[in-house]
Design a protein around this motif. Structure first.
Motif, mmCIF file in Angstrom:
data_model
loop_
_atom_site.group_PDB
_atom_site.id
_atom_site.type_symbol
_atom_site.label_atom_id
_atom_site.label_comp_id
_atom_site.label_asym_id
_atom_site.label_seq_id
_atom_site.Cartn_x
_atom_site.Cartn_y
_atom_site.Cartn_z
ATOM 1 N N ILE A 169 0.841 -1.195 0.000
ATOM 2 C CA ILE A 169 0.000 0.000 0.000
ATOM 3 C C ILE A 169 0.878 1.247 0.000
ATOM 4 O O ILE A 169 1.945 1.247 0.617
ATOM 5 C CB ILE A 169 -0.924 0.000 1.236
ATOM 6 C CG1 ILE A 169 -1.990 -1.090 1.085
ATOM 7 C CG2 ILE A 169 -1.627 1.332 1.440
ATOM 8 C CD1 ILE A 169 -1.963 -2.077 2.165
ATOM 9 N N ALA A 170 0.432 2.293 -0.679
ATOM 10 C CA ALA A 170 1.162 3.563 -0.667
ATOM 11 C C ALA A 170 0.254 4.693 -0.230
ATOM 12 O O ALA A 170 -0.924 4.751 -0.605
ATOM 13 C CB ALA A 170 1.746 3.876 -2.047
ATOM 14 N N HIS A 203 -0.990 -2.788 -4.454
ATOM 15 C CA HIS A 203 -2.343 -3.342 -4.445
ATOM 16 C C HIS A 203 -3.401 -2.267 -4.162
ATOM 17 O O HIS A 203 -4.576 -2.488 -4.431
ATOM 18 C CB HIS A 203 -2.467 -4.442 -3.394
ATOM 19 C CG HIS A 203 -1.578 -5.612 -3.652
ATOM 20 N ND1 HIS A 203 -0.618 -6.042 -2.764
ATOM 21 C CD2 HIS A 203 -1.490 -6.442 -4.718
ATOM 22 C CE1 HIS A 203 0.011 -7.087 -3.261
ATOM 23 N NE2 HIS A 203 -0.494 -7.355 -4.438
ATOM 24 N N ALA A 204 -3.000 -1.135 -3.583
ATOM 25 C CA ALA A 204 -3.939 -0.044 -3.305
ATOM 26 C C ALA A 204 -3.158 1.229 -3.019
ATOM 27 O O ALA A 204 -2.008 1.184 -2.566
ATOM 28 C CB ALA A 204 -4.855 -0.371 -2.129
ATOM 29 N N PRO A 226 -7.173 -0.049 -6.694
ATOM 30 C CA PRO A 226 -8.061 0.591 -5.714
ATOM 31 C C PRO A 226 -7.447 1.892 -5.222
ATOM 32 O O PRO A 226 -6.223 1.982 -5.022
ATOM 33 C CB PRO A 226 -8.149 -0.441 -4.591
ATOM 34 C CG PRO A 226 -7.822 -1.741 -5.232
ATOM 35 C CD PRO A 226 -6.814 -1.424 -6.301
ATOM 36 N N LEU A 227 -8.301 2.888 -5.018
ATOM 37 C CA LEU A 227 -7.829 4.237 -4.741
ATOM 38 C C LEU A 227 -8.703 4.897 -3.684
ATOM 39 O O LEU A 227 -9.929 4.909 -3.808
ATOM 40 C CB LEU A 227 -7.875 5.051 -6.038
ATOM 41 C CG LEU A 227 -7.487 6.521 -6.018
ATOM 42 C CD1 LEU A 227 -6.031 6.695 -5.598
ATOM 43 C CD2 LEU A 227 -7.709 7.131 -7.397
ATOM 44 N N VAL A 228 -8.064 5.428 -2.637
ATOM 45 C CA VAL A 228 -8.759 6.184 -1.596
ATOM 46 C C VAL A 228 -8.378 7.647 -1.754
ATOM 47 O O VAL A 228 -7.190 7.975 -1.845
ATOM 48 C CB VAL A 228 -8.373 5.702 -0.186
ATOM 49 C CG1 VAL A 228 -9.189 6.445 0.873
ATOM 50 C CG2 VAL A 228 -8.566 4.200 -0.053
ATOM 51 N N LEU A 229 -9.357 8.517 -1.771
ATOM 52 C CA LEU A 229 -9.112 9.950 -1.920
ATOM 53 C C LEU A 229 -9.647 10.683 -0.699
ATOM 54 O O LEU A 229 -10.832 10.571 -0.372
ATOM 55 C CB LEU A 229 -9.772 10.494 -3.190
ATOM 56 C CG LEU A 229 -9.242 9.886 -4.481
ATOM 57 C CD1 LEU A 229 -10.282 8.950 -5.072
ATOM 58 C CD2 LEU A 229 -8.848 10.949 -5.493
ATOM 59 N N GLY A 287 -9.040 -6.939 -0.753
ATOM 60 C CA GLY A 287 -10.112 -7.258 -1.692
ATOM 61 C C GLY A 287 -9.580 -7.481 -3.094
ATOM 62 O O GLY A 287 -10.067 -8.361 -3.823
ATOM 63 N N GLN A 288 -8.578 -6.703 -3.475
ATOM 64 C CA GLN A 288 -7.954 -6.880 -4.784
ATOM 65 C C GLN A 288 -7.316 -8.261 -4.888
ATOM 66 O O GLN A 288 -7.464 -8.961 -5.894
ATOM 67 C CB GLN A 288 -6.896 -5.789 -4.989
ATOM 68 C CG GLN A 288 -6.321 -5.713 -6.397
ATOM 69 C CD GLN A 288 -7.204 -4.900 -7.330
ATOM 70 O OE1 GLN A 288 -8.411 -4.744 -7.120
ATOM 71 N NE2 GLN A 288 -6.602 -4.375 -8.378
#
Length: 327
Positions: A30-31, A111-112, A142-145, A252-253
């Motif tokens: 994750i980043a 992965h996200a 997958p992307l969180v903003l 989930g990915q």
């Protein structure tokens, strides 16, 4: 409009069952994209939450002047000083495309991605992050903003429109600004309906409207997370939530790719909503545990320290059945 709460047994299917056959990275890479000289704690909270939940690798991509500070917080986080503010770009002679060239290989490993935490308002950083959002979407990650990245969407909603692998996490003021920018009329409607209207306007992107309860919707389905949280509203808890969502999205990915299977099946189209709900539940419970321990002195570092306990409280008993033998 119907609201339902997912079962813990369903959410637990997203959690990778630990096995002696797993390799570094199988439980998530994750980043956190963000972090400037003024806001160094925010991306740390994102990345550290991911590690405490059980992700294998957590990266921070931040502004050059923030890197040494973030490195000093933890040796477990991989810190990449690839972002450049306007002033640093002018003084260090870095070519404008260099941050993109360095970040692209990292995105290929992940992965996200979570963007926006501690990003600040510098125009050069914002433009770079805007390109990162596009590059993340191109890779179908997958992307969180969150936080300052939401201002990008208010100006350029097409960047994320229709991308169902994305999650927006606005607080009350950010939600109002997004609705105003996208001409979503939220007068005289419930918070649930308002969130659904925004998600619909964005083409099915999942919206997590943070508040007294967390409203989670992609415009079609609706979850309301009423898990009891703590009474403190200290800065940084939204970053912990972003890290938790990114982690569950990464799992989930991997789940969709068949990296593991629990009893039962989750439909691919349900992963983002379920991951978002699971993260809200864990973050709110960690906040409750921290407040129960620290009271009015509760800070987000206290909440972070309770993330693993919150996870165990919710999932440990369910996951006992899939723990491998020590033989």
């Amino acid at each position: 409009m119907s609201s339902q709460q997912p079962r813990l047994q369903t959410l637990a299917q997203l959690v990778p069952p630990l096995s002696f056959n797993m390799h570094k990275g199988d439980c998530g890479r994750i980043a956190a994209i963000g972090g400037c000289d003024e806001y160094t704690g925010a991306p740390y909270f994102v990345a550290s939450t991911a590690l405490r939940l059980g992700a294998d690798l957590a990266y921070v991509v931040c502004e050059k002047d923030a890197a040494a500070v973030i490195k000093s917080y933890s040796p477990d986080i991989i810190v990449n000083p690839y972002l450049r503010s306007t002033s640093n770009k002018e003084t260090d002679g870095l070519a404008a495309a260099s941050p993109d060239e360095k970040i692209a290989p990292l995105l290929d490993k992940l992965h996200a991605v979570s963007v926006g935490s501690g990003m600040g308002n510098d125009l050069e950083i914002r433009n770079t992050v805007h390109r990162i959002i596009k590059a993340t979407r191109e890779r179908e990650l997958p992307l969180v903003l969150d936080a300052d990245s939401l201002a990008i969407l208010a100006v350029s909603p097409e960047t994320i429109h229709g991308y169902r692998n994305a999650v927006l996490t606005p607080n009350a003021p950010e939600f109002s600004r997004l609705c105003k920018a996208l001409d979503v009329d939220i007068e005289n409607v419930s918070s649930e309906k308002a969130a659904m209207l925004l998600a619909e306007r964005l083409g099915g992107v999942t919206v997590v409207r943070k508040g007294k309860v967390d409203v989670i919707t992609n415009g079609d389905r609706l979850f309301v997370c009423e898990e009891t949280g703590g009474l403190r509203r200290c800065g940084g808890q939204g970053d912990i939530l972003s890290g938790a969502i990114a982690t569950f999205l990464a799992w989930g990915q991997q789940y969709k790719r068949g990296a593991w299977k629990h009893t039962g099946e989750i439909k691919n189209e349900d992963v983002v909503m379920l991951a978002s709900y699971a993260a809200c539940m864990i973050t709110r419970h960690a906040s409750f545990l921290a407040y129960d321990d620290c009271g009015r002195s509760t800070q987000s570092t206290n909440v972070l320290e309770q993330v693993d306990m919150a996870f165990d409280n919710k999932f440990d008993q369910i996951l006992q059945a899939v723990k491998p033998s020590k033989q």
